[in-house]
Design an enzyme around this catalytic site. Structure first.
Site, PDB file in Angstrom:
ATOM      1  N   ARG A 291       0.690  -1.246  -0.039  1.00  0.00           N
ATOM      2  CA  ARG A 291      -0.144   0.273  -0.011  1.00  0.00           C
ATOM      3  C   ARG A 291       1.116   1.463  -0.026  1.00  0.00           C
ATOM      4  O   ARG A 291       1.328   0.983   0.309  1.00  0.00           O
ATOM      5  CB  ARG A 291      -0.879   0.398   1.626  1.00  0.00           C
ATOM      6  CG  ARG A 291      -2.044   0.833   1.630  1.00  0.00           C
ATOM      7  CD  ARG A 291      -2.721   1.341   2.344  1.00  0.00           C
ATOM      8  NE  ARG A 291      -2.194   1.272   3.641  1.00  0.00           N
ATOM      9  CZ  ARG A 291      -3.568   0.822   5.082  1.00  0.00           C
ATOM     10  NH1 ARG A 291      -3.794   1.018   4.726  1.00  0.00           N
ATOM     11  NH2 ARG A 291      -2.567   0.584   5.936  1.00  0.00           N
TER      12      ARG A 291
ATOM     13  N   ARG B 148       2.706   4.103   4.964  1.00  0.00           N
ATOM     14  CA  ARG B 148       2.361   4.649   6.200  1.00  0.00           C
ATOM     15  C   ARG B 148       3.409   4.221   7.147  1.00  0.00           C
ATOM     16  O   ARG B 148       4.243   2.277   7.436  1.00  0.00           O
ATOM     17  CB  ARG B 148       1.423   3.762   6.762  1.00  0.00           C
ATOM     18  CG  ARG B 148      -0.089   4.710   6.669  1.00  0.00           C
ATOM     19  CD  ARG B 148      -1.528   4.167   6.213  1.00  0.00           C
ATOM     20  NE  ARG B 148      -1.848   3.449   7.753  1.00  0.00           N
ATOM     21  CZ  ARG B 148      -3.259   3.246   7.593  1.00  0.00           C
ATOM     22  NH1 ARG B 148      -4.101   3.276   6.875  1.00  0.00           N
ATOM     23  NH2 ARG B 148      -3.462   2.499   8.792  1.00  0.00           N
TER      24      ARG B 148
HETATM   25  P1  AP5 Z   1      -7.500  -0.077   1.910  1.00  0.00           P
HETATM   26  O1  AP5 Z   1      -8.428  -0.229   1.721  1.00  0.00           O
HETATM   27  O2  AP5 Z   1      -6.338   0.945   2.968  1.00  0.00           O
HETATM   28  O3  AP5 Z   1      -7.572  -1.414   3.681  1.00  0.00           O
HETATM   29  P2  AP5 Z   1      -8.123  -0.810   5.191  1.00  0.00           P
HETATM   30  O4  AP5 Z   1      -9.069  -2.247   5.358  1.00  0.00           O
HETATM   31  O5  AP5 Z   1      -8.645   0.389   5.002  1.00  0.00           O
HETATM   32  O6  AP5 Z   1      -6.734  -0.678   6.137  1.00  0.00           O
HETATM   33  P3  AP5 Z   1      -6.150   0.301   7.167  1.00  0.00           P
HETATM   34  O7  AP5 Z   1      -4.728  -0.160   7.037  1.00  0.00           O
HETATM   35  O8  AP5 Z   1      -6.563   0.983   6.789  1.00  0.00           O
HETATM   36  O9  AP5 Z   1      -7.108  -0.544   8.123  1.00  0.00           O
HETATM   37  P4  AP5 Z   1      -6.795  -0.507   9.374  1.00  0.00           P
HETATM   38  O10 AP5 Z   1      -8.492  -0.534  10.328  1.00  0.00           O
HETATM   39  O11 AP5 Z   1      -5.736  -0.856  10.095  1.00  0.00           O
HETATM   40  O12 AP5 Z   1      -6.408   0.998   9.825  1.00  0.00           O
HETATM   41  P5  AP5 Z   1      -7.100   2.295  10.711  1.00  0.00           P
HETATM   42  O13 AP5 Z   1      -6.653   3.729   9.909  1.00  0.00           O
HETATM   43  O14 AP5 Z   1      -8.102   1.867  11.170  1.00  0.00           O
HETATM   44  O15 AP5 Z   1      -6.895  -1.223   1.712  1.00  0.00           O
HETATM   45  C1  AP5 Z   1      -5.616  -1.912   1.554  1.00  0.00           C
HETATM   46  C2  AP5 Z   1      -4.529  -1.821   0.117  1.00  0.00           C
HETATM   47  O16 AP5 Z   1      -4.939  -3.401  -0.379  1.00  0.00           O
HETATM   48  C3  AP5 Z   1      -4.522  -0.897  -0.278  1.00  0.00           C
HETATM   49  O17 AP5 Z   1      -3.365  -0.748  -0.554  1.00  0.00           O
HETATM   50  C4  AP5 Z   1      -5.395  -0.911  -1.827  1.00  0.00           C
HETATM   51  O18 AP5 Z   1      -4.673  -0.364  -2.652  1.00  0.00           O
HETATM   52  C5  AP5 Z   1      -5.343  -2.336  -1.410  1.00  0.00           C
HETATM   53  N1  AP5 Z   1      -6.695  -3.133  -2.215  1.00  0.00           N
HETATM   54  C6  AP5 Z   1      -8.117  -2.383  -1.194  1.00  0.00           C
HETATM   55  N2  AP5 Z   1      -9.005  -3.342  -1.287  1.00  0.00           N
HETATM   56  C7  AP5 Z   1      -8.688  -4.758  -2.373  1.00  0.00           C
HETATM   57  C8  AP5 Z   1      -8.823  -5.615  -3.235  1.00  0.00           C
HETATM   58  N3  AP5 Z   1     -10.384  -5.420  -3.135  1.00  0.00           N
HETATM   59  N4  AP5 Z   1      -8.043  -6.154  -3.924  1.00  0.00           N
HETATM   60  C9  AP5 Z   1      -6.979  -5.795  -4.283  1.00  0.00           C
HETATM   61  N5  AP5 Z   1      -6.357  -4.989  -3.537  1.00  0.00           N
HETATM   62  C10 AP5 Z   1      -7.187  -4.096  -2.891  1.00  0.00           C
HETATM   63  O19 AP5 Z   1      -6.198   2.061  12.030  1.00  0.00           O
HETATM   64  C11 AP5 Z   1      -4.504   2.369  12.151  1.00  0.00           C
HETATM   65  C12 AP5 Z   1      -4.705   2.663  13.635  1.00  0.00           C
HETATM   66  O20 AP5 Z   1      -5.730   3.884  14.421  1.00  0.00           O
HETATM   67  C13 AP5 Z   1      -5.412   1.775  14.201  1.00  0.00           C
HETATM   68  O21 AP5 Z   1      -4.152   0.199  14.429  1.00  0.00           O
HETATM   69  C14 AP5 Z   1      -4.942   2.023  16.119  1.00  0.00           C
HETATM   70  O22 AP5 Z   1      -4.027   2.102  16.314  1.00  0.00           O
HETATM   71  C15 AP5 Z   1      -5.718   2.960  15.710  1.00  0.00           C
HETATM   72  N6  AP5 Z   1      -7.378   3.085  15.805  1.00  0.00           N
HETATM   73  C16 AP5 Z   1      -8.280   3.320  14.918  1.00  0.00           C
HETATM   74  N7  AP5 Z   1      -9.616   3.360  15.064  1.00  0.00           N
HETATM   75  C17 AP5 Z   1      -9.461   2.561  16.650  1.00  0.00           C
HETATM   76  C18 AP5 Z   1     -10.592   2.057  17.268  1.00  0.00           C
HETATM   77  N8  AP5 Z   1     -11.579   1.867  17.374  1.00  0.00           N
HETATM   78  N9  AP5 Z   1     -10.250   2.223  18.908  1.00  0.00           N
HETATM   79  C19 AP5 Z   1      -9.053   2.010  19.062  1.00  0.00           C
HETATM   80  N10 AP5 Z   1      -7.594   1.644  17.875  1.00  0.00           N
HETATM   81  C20 AP5 Z   1      -8.246   2.504  16.490  1.00  0.00           C
END
Ligand code: AP5
Length: 224
Positions: free
Chosen positions: A130, A163
């Site tokens: 990514r 990231r």
């Molecule tokens: P992408 O769409 O970026 O995936 P995503 O599910 O959004 O992944 P994230 O890493 O953003 O999710 P996350 O839940 O870990 O992070 P968040 O930001 O919420 O796709 C990934 C890749 O795959 C891309 O390159 C895309 O192009 C590719 N792709 C997508 N779909 C595809 C397909 N169908 N086929 C092929 N390729 C594809 O959280 C980050 C951090 O914030 C957490 O670790 C935590 O520390 C904190 N945090 C956030 N929310 C909370 C909460 N509620 N409680 C506690 N901590 C929290």
């Protein structure tokens, strides 16, 4: 109840952000990503951002108390009154209960929890490839969804970077945290009759079509 109050969840890298970008264009629902909100706080150097960064960089969950306060405040904003899509919240049973209480106080309830299901091996492939743009966080993948010009965002011309939490050892920890803390929500929302499963291993367009079909059905059922 007439709003659609939806939860989008799944393992890290399942494609939640990718799908949320598309769904934002399809439906008039507020889009709320706790990950994006936290990253904005880190960028602005707020107290919350400073506190959250150490957890995020390690792939750990930010403590429930901080997240719940941030999410509850956001849900009360004007644009969330007619429905929302939550991305990345709730991530623990405690967060799910806090959301339920907040919605109950507003005379609302969760309409459905949409699980984008992807196995660990695919998560690792996706997150390690990514790239995100520094300006607006637009998403790319070096193999599956490359930009037209290497290292440059198609949409706003800004630089593409990896990231901090997409490094291999952090990805591994994020997966562990997902299985331990977030996966129990599948049973929780199944028990509440709210779980809808989406095969996230399909190409992004197919996943999008499936989610749109699920939301269209929910709209018919909810008559909105
Ligand atoms: P992408 O769409 O970026 O995936 P995503 O599910 O959004 O992944 P994230 O890493 O953003 O999710 P996350 O839940 O870990 O992070 P968040 O930001 O919420 O796709 C990934 C890749 O795959 C891309 O390159 C895309 O192009 C590719 N792709 C997508 N779909 C595809 C397909 N169908 N086929 C092929 N390729 C594809 O959280 C980050 C951090 O914030 C957490 O670790 C935590 O520390 C904190 N945090 C956030 N929310 C909370 C909460 N509620 N409680 C506690 N901590 C929290």
């Amino acid at each position: 109840m007439s709003e659609l109050d939806l939860i989008l969840f799944g393992p890290p890298g399942a494609g939640k952000g990718t799908q949320a970008d598309r769904l934002r264009d399809d439906f008039q629902l507020a889009f709320i990503s706790t990950g994006d909100m936290l990253r904005a706080n880190v960028k602005q150097g707020t107290q919350l951002g400073l506190e959250a960064k150490k957890y995020m960089d390690a792939g750990e969950l930010v403590p429930d108390a901080l997240i719940v306060a941030m999410a509850v405040e956001r849900l009360q904003e004007e644009d969330a009154r007619d429905g929302f899509i939550l991305d990345g919240f709730p991530r623990t049973i405690e967060q799910a209960k806090a959301l339920e209480k907040q919605l109950h106080d507003l005379g609302r309830r969760v309409t459905a929890a949409l699980l984008i299901d992807v196995p660990d091996v695919e998560v690792i492939r996706r997150l390690s490839g990514r790239r995100v743009c520094v300006k607006e966080g637009h998403n790319y993948h070096i193999d599956f969804d490359p930009p037209r010009r290497e290292g440059v965002c198609d949409q706003d011309g800004s630089q593409l970077v990896q990231r901090d939490d997409d490094k291999p050892e952090v990805i591994e920890n994020r997966l562990r945290v997902y299985h331990e803390n977030t996966e129990p929500l599948i049973e929780y929302y199944d028990d509440h009759g709210l779980m809808r499963r989406i095969d996230g291993t399909r190409p992004a367009d197919d996943v999008h079509d499936h989610i749109r079909a699920v939301i269209a059905t929910l709209r018919l059922e909810e008559n909105v």
